[in-house]
Structure formats: structure tokens, C-alpha cells
Design a protein around this motif. Structure first.
Motif, mmCIF file in Angstrom:
data_model
loop_
_atom_site.group_PDB
_atom_site.id
_atom_site.type_symbol
_atom_site.label_atom_id
_atom_site.label_comp_id
_atom_site.label_asym_id
_atom_site.label_seq_id
_atom_site.Cartn_x
_atom_site.Cartn_y
_atom_site.Cartn_z
ATOM 1 N N UNK A 1 87.980 36.191 -39.520
ATOM 2 C CA UNK A 1 88.586 35.180 -38.797
ATOM 3 C C UNK A 1 89.590 35.270 -37.837
ATOM 4 N N UNK A 2 89.626 35.203 -36.609
ATOM 5 C CA UNK A 2 90.569 35.679 -35.748
ATOM 6 C C UNK A 2 90.643 34.575 -34.608
ATOM 7 N N UNK A 3 91.728 34.426 -34.126
ATOM 8 C CA UNK A 3 92.124 33.336 -32.986
ATOM 9 C C UNK A 3 93.172 33.960 -32.160
ATOM 10 N N UNK A 4 93.375 32.984 -31.072
ATOM 11 C CA UNK A 4 94.556 33.358 -30.145
ATOM 12 C C UNK A 4 95.900 32.607 -31.146
ATOM 13 N N UNK A 5 95.808 31.728 -31.696
ATOM 14 C CA UNK A 5 96.770 30.991 -32.346
ATOM 15 C C UNK A 5 96.383 30.417 -33.660
ATOM 16 N N UNK A 6 97.156 30.661 -34.583
ATOM 17 C CA UNK A 6 97.045 29.915 -35.801
ATOM 18 C C UNK A 6 98.119 28.992 -36.088
ATOM 19 N N UNK A 7 97.613 27.835 -36.481
ATOM 20 C CA UNK A 7 98.428 26.515 -36.929
ATOM 21 C C UNK A 7 98.471 26.486 -38.398
ATOM 22 N N UNK A 8 99.780 26.498 -38.898
ATOM 23 C CA UNK A 8 99.704 26.335 -40.345
ATOM 24 C C UNK A 8 100.008 25.065 -40.454
ATOM 25 N N UNK A 9 99.399 24.113 -41.258
ATOM 26 C CA UNK A 9 99.590 22.724 -41.435
ATOM 27 C C UNK A 9 98.325 21.930 -40.884
ATOM 28 N N UNK B 1 94.030 23.507 -23.794
ATOM 29 C CA UNK B 1 94.622 24.572 -22.768
ATOM 30 C C UNK B 1 94.086 25.746 -22.711
ATOM 31 N N UNK B 2 92.809 25.800 -23.619
ATOM 32 C CA UNK B 2 91.973 27.172 -23.391
ATOM 33 C C UNK B 2 92.252 28.048 -24.488
ATOM 34 N N UNK B 3 93.031 27.825 -25.262
ATOM 35 C CA UNK B 3 93.404 29.080 -26.497
ATOM 36 C C UNK B 3 92.112 28.728 -27.647
ATOM 37 N N UNK B 4 91.975 29.932 -28.304
ATOM 38 C CA UNK B 4 91.041 29.612 -29.558
ATOM 39 C C UNK B 4 91.988 29.492 -30.569
ATOM 40 N N UNK B 5 91.871 28.649 -31.402
ATOM 41 C CA UNK B 5 92.721 28.121 -32.516
ATOM 42 C C UNK B 5 92.314 27.822 -33.868
ATOM 43 N N UNK B 6 92.783 28.367 -34.702
ATOM 44 C CA UNK B 6 92.508 28.317 -36.237
ATOM 45 C C UNK B 6 93.499 27.451 -37.048
ATOM 46 N N UNK B 7 93.350 26.347 -37.629
ATOM 47 C CA UNK B 7 94.144 25.798 -38.405
ATOM 48 C C UNK B 7 93.985 26.196 -39.870
ATOM 49 N N UNK B 8 95.145 26.193 -40.588
ATOM 50 C CA UNK B 8 95.215 26.724 -41.908
ATOM 51 C C UNK B 8 95.812 25.765 -42.784
ATOM 52 N N UNK B 9 95.207 25.122 -43.688
ATOM 53 C CA UNK B 9 96.223 23.927 -44.239
ATOM 54 C C UNK B 9 95.469 24.202 -45.801
ATOM 55 N N UNK B 10 96.425 23.635 -46.765
ATOM 56 C CA UNK B 10 95.990 23.803 -48.133
ATOM 57 C C UNK B 10 95.147 22.586 -48.753
ATOM 58 N N UNK B 11 95.145 21.703 -47.962
ATOM 59 C CA UNK B 11 94.344 20.381 -48.518
ATOM 60 C C UNK B 11 93.641 19.570 -47.367
ATOM 61 N N UNK B 12 92.355 19.124 -47.865
ATOM 62 C CA UNK B 12 91.421 18.480 -46.765
ATOM 63 C C UNK B 12 92.162 17.423 -46.387
#
Ligand SMILES: Cc1cc2nc3c(=O)[nH]c(=O)nc-3n(C[C@H](O)[C@H](O)[C@H](O)COP(=O)(O)OP(=O)(O)OC[C@H]3O[C@@H](n4cnc5c(N)ncnc54)[C@H](O)[C@@H]3O)c2cc1C
Length: 318
Positions: free
Chosen positions: A1-9, A24-35
Motif C-alpha cells: 500500500x503506497x500513497x502520497x500522504x499517510x494520516x495516522x488517526x 487537493x489531489x493527493x492520494x491518501x492512506x489513513x491508518x488507525x487502530x480502531x474502526x
């Protein structure tokens, strides 16, 4: 999994930030430990009101931007968002406007017919109110529909997140401090009572109530009653005596609450940072990977969410 920006939380702060970054055009991955961010964002009474946060110009601008966005969303019928009347009572006639007054259109002193009990002074305005579980669901759906990626996983250090993207956003709420070595983050516990709505529409609050922080926030079918600000307390068990005191204070403020069936006793932890929200680009924490911190929103994470998301998106573009 790759993205321009990873958001933790994946609480209100992480999700609003992720949506703005995507727009704003970035690819974004959110990583968070609970649904579902069960300790904080989903528990919030979630009325727009700057409280439990450091006052100042930056906070007022973020609050104003969020007010505007949530008002637009309420007009557009976004699930869980409404704009309704709100009154905040003060112990005496205030000599000055509240510090956040510039963020709110139409703020005015209360009229005499808006007094309740011994509370006769204060301010009236329209406030956005959010039903958080419904709204967080909508944010996740909007994020995924726009091409965002979501990964449920715990991150023990931000360097772990850097494997997914060349830019990391630290929006982990109360968990953000341990991820970046900020020892000042502490919980401020909040206990609420939720009752069935006996037909109320107006939010009422007394910030400086002598018996404790008091508010009545009607939603569509229920009313959120508050509350407490318990510094440095981690426990999530509702205290029956505290619940009885909240009910008594709120019923004195709004007598139509008498006898309303109690539905729930939520307890949550506000992510408190004594020096205020940390929102800055940090080029030093990780070698070769910039981090943008967006955490420490205390009792105002909903109130500041979209303003902070906009600012994070601007920082990401620099
Ligand atoms: C009782 C109560 C009433 C409130 N009322 C209001 C109100 O009326 N108005 C208002 O504006 N605000 C209110 N708030 C405050 C508001 O809820 C918070 O400021 C806001 O929810 C903070 O959002 P967040 O996204 O920063 O944190 P969170 O909601 O905690 O989200 C952070 C997410 O990051 C995840 N995470 C943390 N560490 C890691 C890790 N290491 N790896 C992976 N994931 C991680 C967490 O599990 C969580 O899901 C209230 C809060 C409480 C408790």
C-alpha cells in the motif's frame, strides 16, 4: 500500500484532514487502530463551541473556518449535521464579547425572555451540532468514495507509517504524544448522560456553573447532557453520583427534561495539550520524511476540525 500522504488517526481530526488532502489531489492512506474512535470522537457532545482549548487568534480562525464548513454541510443536508439555536449563560452581564466572538456570525446578548431560572445573562447564536457516530460514518464513506485508502492497524512509531508515504500526518489524538515524544498530552475525562428528547431544539450551556460544567444539547431524537472536565483521569466507567448531579443541574436549566428516559452514560477522554493544538510541519522527527502534527484539540476537536484540516492541507503543499 503506497500513497502520497499517510494520516495516522481516524478520528474527527484525521478524517477531516484526509478528506481535505484528497480534495487537493493527493492520494491518501489513513491508518488507525480502531474502526470507531470509541474513546473520544464518537463520544463527543459535538456542538460547535471553543472550550477546553487555548484561546487566541489561530484558534478563532480555525473555529471560524469550521463554523462556515459545518454550516454549509447542515444546509446541504449532510447526515448528522444541524445548525440550531444555542444560548450560553454567564454569571453576570459580560463586559466584553467572548474571545471567540469573531468566529460566529450573529452573536447577540440574550433577551430577557431567554432567561432560565437564575440565569439571566449571556449570548445567543446559531451553533452547528454534529451527531458523531452518524457523521464519522459519512466521513469514512466520503473518503473511500473519493479514492482514499483505510487500513486498521496500530502504529508504534511514526517511522512505521513512513513506509507507506513520503509525508506523514500525526492526527492520533491522545495517542499522538507517544508517537512523537510529546509528554505533555494528557486525558481530560468527560462524563455525559443521554436522555430521550422531550421536544427540545435549543442548546443551553453554563460554562461557569458553580456546581460544574453544564450543558443541554438536543439532537434529533435524544439530548446530550453534560458534563465533566476531569483532568488526568483515564477511567471510562460512568460514576452514578456524577450522572445524578448532571441530570439535576441540566433539569434546573431546562425543566422540560424532568422524567426524560435515560438512554446512555457515555464517558470519553479529551486529548488535552496544555500549550494548545500542535499544528506544524516537523522536518526533524523522521530522517528524510516530513511529519505534519495535527493533535491536541482538547474539548474542541469538532469545533476546530475543518479549520485545522485546511491548514494541514496548506502545510502539505509547501
Ligand atoms: C465527553 C466529551 C464531549 C466532547 N464534546 C465536544 C464538543 O461538544 N465540541 C467539540 O468540538 N469537541 C468536543 N469534544 C472533544 C472532541 O471529541 C475531541 O477534541 C476530538 O474528538 C479529538 O479528535 P481526534 O481525531 O484528535 O482524536 P480521536 O478521536 O481520539 O482519534 C484518534 C484516532 O487515532 C487512533 N490512534 C491513536 N494512536 C494510534 C496509533 N498508535 N496507531 C494507530 N491509531 C492510533 C485512535 O485509536 C483514534 O481512533 C468532546 C470530548 C469528550 C470526551
Amino acid at each position: 500500500m503506497k500513497a502520497d500522504i499517510v494520516v495516522v488517526g481516524g478520528g474527527i481530526v484525521g478524517l477531516t484532514t484526509a478528506v481535505r488532502l484528497l480534495e487537493r489531489g493527493a492520494s491518501v492512506l489513513v491508518v488507525t487502530d480502531e474502526a470507531l474512535p470509541a474513546r473520544t470522537s464518537s463520544v463527543a457532545a459535538a456542538v460547535w463551541y471553543p472550550t477546553g482549548v487555548r484561546p487566541g487568534r489561530a484558534t478563532t480562525v480555525r473555529a471560524a473556518d469550521t463554523y462556515a464548513e459545518l454550516s454549509r454541510q447542515a444546509a446541504d443536508g449532510v447526515p448528522g449535521v444541524t445548525l440550531g439555536p444555542c444560548r450560553t449563560y454567564t454569571p453576570a452581564r459580560a463586559a466584553e464579547l467572548p474571545w471567540w466572538a469573531k468566529a460566529v456570525p450573529g452573536l447577540r446578548p440574550l433577551r430577557t425572555d431567554e432567561a432560565t431560572g437564575t440565569w439571566t445573562h449571556g449570548w445567543a447564536f446559531d451553533a452547528p451540532t454534529v451527531d458523531m457516530p452518524v457523521y464519522l460514518d459519512w466521513l469514512v464513506t466520503r473518503f473511500l468514495a473519493a479514492g482514499g485508502l483505510l487500513h486498521h492497524r496500530r502504529v508504534n512509531h511514526l517511522s512505521q507509517a513512513a513506509v507507506w508515504a513520503p509525508l506523514v500526518v500525526n492526527a492520533a489524538g491522545l495517542g499522538a504524544g507517544s508517537l512523537c515524544g510529546d509528554p505533555t498530552m494528557t486525558p481530560v475525562r468527560g462524563q455525559l448522560v443521554v436522555v430521550a428528547n422531550p421536544g427540545l431544539r435549543t442548546s443551553l450551556r453554563v460554562q461557569d456553573h458553580p456546581e460544574g460544567y453544564t450543558y443541554v444539547h438536543p439532537r434529533r431524537t435524544d439530548v446530550v447532557l453534560g458534563g465533566t472536565f476531569d483532568a488526568d483521569r483515564w477511567d471510562l466507567f460512568p460514576d452514578p453520583a456524577t450522572a445524578a448531579a448532571i441530570l439535576a443541574r441540566c433539569t434546573a436549566l431546562e425543566p422540560r427534561l424532568a422524567g426524560a428516559p435515560v438512554l446512555a452514560h457515555p464517558v470519553g477522554l479529551r486529548p488535552h495539550r496544555p500549550s494548545g493544538v500542535r499544528l506544524e510541519r516537523d522536518p526533524h522527527l523522521l530522517p528524510g520524511t516530513p511529519v505534519i502534527h495535527n493533535y491536541g484539540h482538547g474539548g474542541s476537536g469538532v469545533t476546530l476540525s475543518w479549520g485545522c484540516a485546511d491548514e494541514t492541507a496548506r502545510l502539505a503543499a509547501t
